[in-house]
Design a protein around this motif. Structure first.
Motif, PDB file in Angstrom:
ATOM      1  N   TYR A 129      10.353   5.213  -0.033  1.00 37.68           N
ATOM      2  CA  TYR A 129      10.033   3.818   0.291  1.00 37.68           C
ATOM      3  C   TYR A 129      11.096   3.251   1.230  1.00 37.68           C
ATOM      4  CZ  TYR A 129       9.698  -1.225  -0.330  1.00 37.68           C
ATOM      5  OH  TYR A 129       9.620  -2.566  -0.123  1.00 37.68           O
ATOM      6  N   PHE A 130      12.354   3.526   0.943  1.00 43.41           N
ATOM      7  CA  PHE A 130      13.441   3.037   1.790  1.00 43.41           C
ATOM      8  C   PHE A 130      13.567   3.872   3.057  1.00 43.41           C
ATOM      9  CE2 PHE A 130      14.652   1.846  -2.567  1.00 43.41           C
ATOM     10  CZ  PHE A 130      14.812   0.487  -2.397  1.00 43.41           C
ATOM     11  N   TRP A 131      13.372   5.167   2.947  1.00 38.67           N
ATOM     12  CA  TRP A 131      13.529   6.015   4.130  1.00 38.67           C
ATOM     13  C   TRP A 131      12.420   5.774   5.149  1.00 38.67           C
ATOM     14  CZ3 TRP A 131      14.678  10.877   0.683  1.00 38.67           C
ATOM     15  CH2 TRP A 131      15.963  10.758   0.179  1.00 38.67           C
ATOM     16  N   ILE A 132      11.217   5.497   4.695  1.00 37.84           N
ATOM     17  CA  ILE A 132      10.144   5.147   5.637  1.00 37.84           C
ATOM     18  C   ILE A 132      10.490   3.853   6.366  1.00 37.84           C
ATOM     19  CG2 ILE A 132       7.743   4.376   5.777  1.00 37.84           C
ATOM     20  CD1 ILE A 132       7.093   6.355   3.540  1.00 37.84           C
ATOM     21  N   ALA A 133      11.042   2.879   5.638  1.00 30.69           N
ATOM     22  CA  ALA A 133      11.477   1.635   6.287  1.00 30.69           C
ATOM     23  C   ALA A 133      12.570   1.903   7.306  1.00 30.69           C
ATOM     24  CB  ALA A 133      11.959   0.645   5.227  1.00 30.69           C
ATOM     25  N   ALA A 134      13.491   2.820   6.980  1.00 31.00           N
ATOM     26  CA  ALA A 134      14.556   3.165   7.923  1.00 31.00           C
ATOM     27  C   ALA A 134      13.990   3.830   9.172  1.00 31.00           C
ATOM     28  CB  ALA A 134      15.571   4.082   7.241  1.00 31.00           C
ATOM     29  N   ILE A 135      13.005   4.703   9.010  1.00 32.19           N
ATOM     30  CA  ILE A 135      12.380   5.372  10.168  1.00 32.19           C
ATOM     31  C   ILE A 135      11.689   4.355  11.063  1.00 32.19           C
ATOM     32  CG2 ILE A 135      10.575   6.987  10.843  1.00 32.19           C
ATOM     33  CD1 ILE A 135      11.227   8.576   8.291  1.00 32.19           C
ATOM     34  N   TYR A 193       0.829  -1.206   0.000  1.00 30.70           N
ATOM     35  CA  TYR A 193       0.000   0.000   0.000  1.00 30.70           C
ATOM     36  C   TYR A 193       0.866   1.260   0.000  1.00 30.70           C
ATOM     37  CZ  TYR A 193      -3.863   3.098   1.139  1.00 30.70           C
ATOM     38  OH  TYR A 193      -4.801   4.098   1.105  1.00 30.70           O
ATOM     39  N   VAL A 194       1.912   1.289   0.835  1.00 34.54           N
ATOM     40  CA  VAL A 194       2.773   2.472   0.906  1.00 34.54           C
ATOM     41  C   VAL A 194       3.499   2.693  -0.408  1.00 34.54           C
ATOM     42  CG1 VAL A 194       4.826   3.439   2.017  1.00 34.54           C
ATOM     43  CG2 VAL A 194       3.026   2.394   3.407  1.00 34.54           C
ATOM     44  N   SER A 195       4.063   1.627  -0.973  1.00 32.32           N
ATOM     45  CA  SER A 195       4.811   1.771  -2.225  1.00 32.32           C
ATOM     46  C   SER A 195       3.902   2.176  -3.375  1.00 32.32           C
ATOM     47  CB  SER A 195       5.533   0.462  -2.562  1.00 32.32           C
ATOM     48  OG  SER A 195       4.613  -0.615  -2.651  1.00 32.32           O
TER      49      SER A 195
END
Length: 462
Positions: free
Chosen positions: A142-148, A129-131
């Motif tokens: 997409y990667f930065w949200i995963a990092a957060i 959904y996010v992607s």
């Protein structure tokens, strides 16, 4: 990192790829590294405790997610994906090691493992959904949200999770380095050869595929010899499979998880082509997998102390048989509720309950020194059978364009790449003064190819 990346991947390929690059590695390298290193990271978790390995793994994951957001080439992206796979391979068994140390066998541990299993369908759905919701030019987020999210988990674990390192000193576990080397090398090479051969013409006559496959088999043969004859403390001890429930459970899990990858691919395309569902509506139709998966995991784990796991697995198996049948027999004109919705419910009953039961059973029958290994074994069957299968199905491979070849790239309304390559030839019918056109699929899904070929024929009005 797996489900949502399939949506982001076409944007990354359009940005970074060219005629000489291949999209094989960004699509598959995370699962290759994840599956190949699980046994090694499980041993480290059992040796030094789940807490330090988990903290290092999550920190490592955050770092490489941040770096991935700044990628300027496929090479850097491939490195980031490999490091993310290594991090996932480390914090998965370390979580099990923590659960096995902190919670005694019983209903409370079952509930914790159920909540752990419930996070899988939620994460799967949220990733997609996010992607899909991100604009195509904001792929870095997409990667930065995963990092957060990973950093928040790191802080929460630091503040609330007790360390289990002191409980490991008496286990007398050592690292089987030769076993780790041969198992990791063998699994990566064999998995690479199988994945690369999926769409390659004359795959097993190609040295670039056959050689890694044979070398990988040789490495795995050496690993078997080392584990059975030479290793003092093997990564996969035979005693781990001694409980009578473990072997049949693993066979069932491989079948369940492997078929899920196929079901997910075919169901998505079936809903697009037969029902005409795309975009956010398509994601909403899959929402029962997230909600139902959470409920099945929690409820299934909470009743295992009052009912037999075999009975729950039987219900799960019946539901999993019904899920594809409902889609196959359903009438698209009847819409979502009569067939598609029950199919989604049966799917989550089949997959998520099986995953949770496998976690509980393996953790219950394994002693403290094999808790990390128990998590690695179940995660390996799930990752190798389902995630890698889905990534192999959704990727496309670049190849040199022959003279006269037409290459067409198709994109769905979701923004998800449907890489479709085919050739069109003008042919002459022998002995007759007739000409025609011949289609030949090079790469891509069969349904997309059939639909595109039929559209072209209709437009040509032959």
């Amino acid at each position: 990192m797996i489900s949502g990346f399939a949506v982001v991947l076409p944007t990354l390929l359009a940005r970074f790829s060219n005629e000489t690059t291949s999209d094989f590695w960004p699509a598959t390298i995370l699962s290759l590294v994840l599956c190949a290193t699980l046994c090694s990271t499980a041993r480290l978790s059992d040796m030094y405790g789940g807490y330090p390995i988990f903290m290092l793994a999550v920190l490592w994951f955050c770092i490489w997610c941040v770096v991935a957001g700044f990628s300027t080439s496929l090479i850097l992206l491939d490195i980031c994906r490999a490091m993310q796979g290594l991090a996932i391979a480390a914090y998965t068994p370390s979580s099990f090691a923590l659960f096995g140390c902190i919670y005694p066998t019983g209903p409370r541990r079952n509930m914790v493992l159920g909540i752990y299993g419930a996070s899988s369908p939620l994460g799967f759905f949220v990733g997609i959904y996010v992607s899909a919701a991100l604009p195509s030019d904001s792929w870095s987020w997409y990667f930065w949200i995963a990092a957060i999210i990973g950093f928040v988990a790191l802080i929460a674990a630091y503040l609330s999770v007790p360390s289990d390192r002191a409980d490991r000193s008496s286990l007398n576990l050592t690292m089987d380095w030769w076993g780790a080397l041969t198992i990791t090398s063998g699994l990566i090479l064999v998995a690479y050869a199988l994945a690369a051969s999926a769409n390659a013409p004359h795959a097993w006559q190609t040295a670039g595929i056959l050689a890694p496959f044979l070398i990988g088999l040789a490495c795995l043969a050496c690993a078997v010899f080392i584990e059975l004859r030479l290793a003092d403390c093997p990564l996969l001890p035979r005693k781990f499979f001694t409980p009578k429930s473990v072997k049949p459970l693993m066979i069932a899990c491989v079948s369940f998880y492997g078929s899920f990858g196929t079901w997910l691919f075919t169901a998505t395309n079936h809903l697009r082509l037969a029902y005409g569902v795309t975009g956010v509506q398509l994601a909403a139709w899959f929402a029962p997998l997230a909600v139902g998966g959470f409920l099945c995991a929690v409820v299934g784990s909470s009743i295992l102390h009052i009912t037999s796991p075999t009975f729950v697995l039987l219900i799960s198996g019946i539901a999993w048989v019904a899920a594809p049948l409902l889609l196959a027999l359903g009438d698209p004109s009847m819409g979502y509720w009569p067939f598609v919705f029950p199919a989604m419910i049966c799917t989550t009953l089949g997959i998520d309950m099986t995953y949770t039961i496998a976690n509980v059973v393996l953790s219950s029958v394994s002693p403290l020194q094999w808790q990390g290994l128990a998590g690695a074994v179940n995660s390996y069957t799930a990752s190798d059978s389902s995630d890698d299968d889905e990534e192999r199905r959704t990727r496309g491979q670049q190849h040199n364009r022959a003279a006269g070849e037409t290459s067409t790239h198709v994109q769905s309304d979701l923004g998800e790449g449907m890489v479709l390559k085919f050739e069109i030839f003008v042919v002459k019918v022998p002995l007759l003064s007739l000409h025609g056109i011949q289609f030949k699929k090079v790469d891509g899904g069969t349904w997309q190819y059939k639909n595109m070929a039929q559209t072209i024929l209709n437009e040509l009005k032959l």
